[in-house]
Scaffold this active site. Structure first.
Site, PDB file in Angstrom:
ATOM      1  N   ASP A 131      47.684  24.100  33.569  1.00 40.55           N
ATOM      2  CA  ASP A 131      47.991  24.220  32.149  1.00 40.55           C
ATOM      3  C   ASP A 131      49.114  23.296  31.710  1.00 40.55           C
ATOM      4  OD1 ASP A 131      49.848  25.655  33.595  1.00 40.55           O
ATOM      5  OD2 ASP A 131      49.750  27.456  32.356  1.00 40.55           O
ATOM      6  N   THR A 161      42.921  24.892  38.596  1.00 41.12           N
ATOM      7  CA  THR A 161      43.797  26.003  38.931  1.00 41.12           C
ATOM      8  C   THR A 161      43.029  26.998  39.784  1.00 41.12           C
ATOM      9  OG1 THR A 161      45.106  27.884  38.132  1.00 41.12           O
ATOM     10  CG2 THR A 161      43.291  27.156  36.736  1.00 41.12           C
ATOM     11  N   ILE A 162      43.646  27.467  40.859  1.00 43.86           N
ATOM     12  CA  ILE A 162      42.997  28.520  41.639  1.00 43.86           C
ATOM     13  C   ILE A 162      43.086  29.854  40.915  1.00 43.86           C
ATOM     14  CG2 ILE A 162      43.412  27.350  43.842  1.00 43.86           C
ATOM     15  CD1 ILE A 162      45.650  29.415  44.367  1.00 43.86           C
ATOM     16  N   ASP A 163      43.886  29.916  39.842  1.00 44.15           N
ATOM     17  CA  ASP A 163      44.018  31.158  39.071  1.00 44.15           C
ATOM     18  C   ASP A 163      42.824  31.398  38.152  1.00 44.15           C
ATOM     19  OD1 ASP A 163      46.456  31.480  40.276  1.00 44.15           O
ATOM     20  OD2 ASP A 163      47.631  30.864  38.542  1.00 44.15           O
ATOM     21  N   MET A 205      48.366  35.390  44.546  1.00 43.83           N
ATOM     22  CA  MET A 205      48.764  34.457  43.497  1.00 43.83           C
ATOM     23  C   MET A 205      48.043  34.738  42.177  1.00 43.83           C
ATOM     24  SD  MET A 205      49.378  30.633  44.947  1.00 43.83           S
ATOM     25  CE  MET A 205      51.041  30.163  45.420  1.00 43.83           C
ATOM     26  N   ARG A 207      50.047  34.126  38.231  1.00 44.87           N
ATOM     27  CA  ARG A 207      51.168  34.474  37.357  1.00 44.87           C
ATOM     28  C   ARG A 207      50.696  35.129  36.066  1.00 44.87           C
ATOM     29  NH1 ARG A 207      56.435  33.525  35.890  1.00 44.87           N
ATOM     30  NH2 ARG A 207      56.925  32.263  37.725  1.00 44.87           N
ATOM     31  N   GLU A 265      50.604  38.646  41.586  1.00 43.79           N
ATOM     32  CA  GLU A 265      52.041  38.384  41.607  1.00 43.79           C
ATOM     33  C   GLU A 265      52.653  38.404  40.205  1.00 43.79           C
ATOM     34  OE1 GLU A 265      52.866  34.486  43.107  1.00 43.79           O
ATOM     35  OE2 GLU A 265      51.646  33.475  41.579  1.00 43.79           O
ATOM     36  N   TYR A 322      50.474  30.467  49.188  1.00 38.03           N
ATOM     37  CA  TYR A 322      50.347  29.027  49.374  1.00 38.03           C
ATOM     38  C   TYR A 322      49.201  28.635  50.300  1.00 38.03           C
ATOM     39  CZ  TYR A 322      54.910  28.636  47.094  1.00 38.03           C
ATOM     40  OH  TYR A 322      55.941  28.692  46.198  1.00 38.03           O
TER      41      TYR A 322
END
Length: 410
Positions: A131, A161-163, A205, A207, A265, A322
């Protein structure tokens, strides 16, 4: 046959955290341009060198950038380490309003990036990242509108992004690989928990959204999954710990004195002030890795269990983070990344576009999303795609969990 285009030289960079299949994107984009007679300059370490550029310190080939050849990018699509490397350099950090893009006090680093690209006669930039990287790409695009004296530089962005919390694309490359790796870790710990009759809280992970936590939890057969989407207000670890202690007791009645709770997280940002860790990063955000919200919740579960039973139990906590970012890329992520890389070429050369993000839909059909649809015009921040609690994906996770007595907010 090479296509007719005014683009003679393209720059490419990767910025932000690593993601599986990054090299598939770089490979496909570079080969597409090279096959059409267009030079490709790969900038090393994201924006780190570019934002400090000055005419007195020109960019050096082999140190600051690579002139990519077919040999450089052949056979790398499954390689784990990113050949261009990466960094978190953020040249647009001082910018908070559109007018800042023409303000010498606010746009100095962005202008340094532009001048670095111009010094190498770059005609178009392929930006690969998350982002913040999309936000920087938009700044460079909009800055040219506000400063007409600048030579026009086309810009396209490839979402990473892995998110998986990007607007404009259903699945981001690296997400499934990271979820697969995390799910394997969960399954290993399920076996450990069952063997030792214990509980784990696994912090994963994510955020801003819970896509990775939920995908890994579903595939790893976790007992319970919790993310930022589950809480409209604060995440009170003590209250949730008490509810999970009730879940522990309910499972014990079924003969299951073990379980796995997966949490995102990002819940650390939702902790009440009296529970929230004080350490923050340069942006004022809680340092998620140091916050250890998983440990906070595990401690709350232990206290609540002892209050109910008088028995002291150990709830173990572990972070899965990570190690997911450079895990083995899945075939799907390699396919997706490869198509996005080709999409960069097609957007710039075949479609003549700029200011767009390359995306896919259906069976990897390419589509191009204008930056304006991805960026909040008022804040200039990228929009975040949360898990909709009414979605089938969310309902899938709820359907598969252990049906204990833990209450839900929906």
């Amino acid at each position: 046959m090479a296509r007719e285009t005014s683009i003679k030289r393209v720059g490419m960079l990767f910025s932000g955290g690593p993601a599986p299949a990054a090299n598939a994107v770089i490979c496909a984009a570079a080969l597409s341009f090279i096959n059409n007679g267009i030079e490709v300059i790969g900038f090393l370490d994201g924006y780190e060198r570019l934002e400090d550029f000055s005419p007195d310190s020109p960019l050096r080939e082999g140190v600051d950038y690579l002139a990519l050849t077919r040999d450089d990018v052949s056979g790398i699509r499954n390689r784990k380490d990113i050949i261009l490397r990466t960094s978190r350099a953020n040249p647009g950090k001082p910018v908070t309003a559109l007018s800042d893009l023409a303000d010498p006090e606010k746009n100095a680093r962005l202008l340094a990036v532009y001048r670095a690209l111009d010094s190498l006669e770059i005609d178009a930039l392929v930006s690969i990242g998350g982002d913040d990287t999309l936000k920087t790409a938009n700044y460079l695009y909009r800055m040219q509108e506000l400063m007409p004296e600048l030579r026009r530089l086309r810009i396209v962005h490839l979402p990473k992004t892995i998110d998986n919390d990007y607007y404009g694309i259903d699945w981001t490359f690296g997400f499934y690989s990271a979820a697969h790796f995390a799910a394997a870790e969960i399954r290993n710990l399920v076996a450990d928990a069952k063997s030792t009759q214990t509980w784990y809280v696994l912090e994963i992970m994510g955020r801003k959204a819970g896509w990775l936590t939920y995908a890994a939890g579903i595939a790893g057969e976790a007992t319970r999954m919790l993310s930022v989407e589950d809480f409209d207000g604060e995440f009170d670890a003590n209250a949730v710990g008490a509810e999970l202690a009730d879940l522990m007791l309910a499972r014990e009645k079924d003969g299951r004195k073990y379980g796995i709770v997966c949490i995102a997280e990002g819940l650390a940002d939702k902790l009440p002030e009296d529970q929230k860790p004080k350490a923050t990063d340069e942006h004022g955000n809680v340092r998620l890795g140091e916050a250890q919200v998983g440990r906070i919740l595990a401690d709350a579960m232990e206290r609540a269990y002892k209050e109910r039973t008088g028995v002291k139990v150990k709830v173990r906590s572990k972070q899965i983070g990570y190690e997911t970012r450079c895990s083995e890329p899945s075939a799907f992520d390699v396919l997706l990344g490869t198509q996005l890389g080709v999409g960069a070429f097609r957007a710039l050369v075949e479609e003549g576009l700029t200011g767009v993000m390359v995306s896919v839909r259906d069976q990897l059909s390419l589509t191009y999303v204008p930056f304006a649809e991805l960026i909040d015009e008022a804040t200039l921040k990228t929009r975040v795609r949360f898990i909709d609690r009414s979605s089938d994906f969310y309902r899938l996770a709820r359907a598969l969990e252990y049906q204990g007595i833990l209450s839900r907010q929906d």
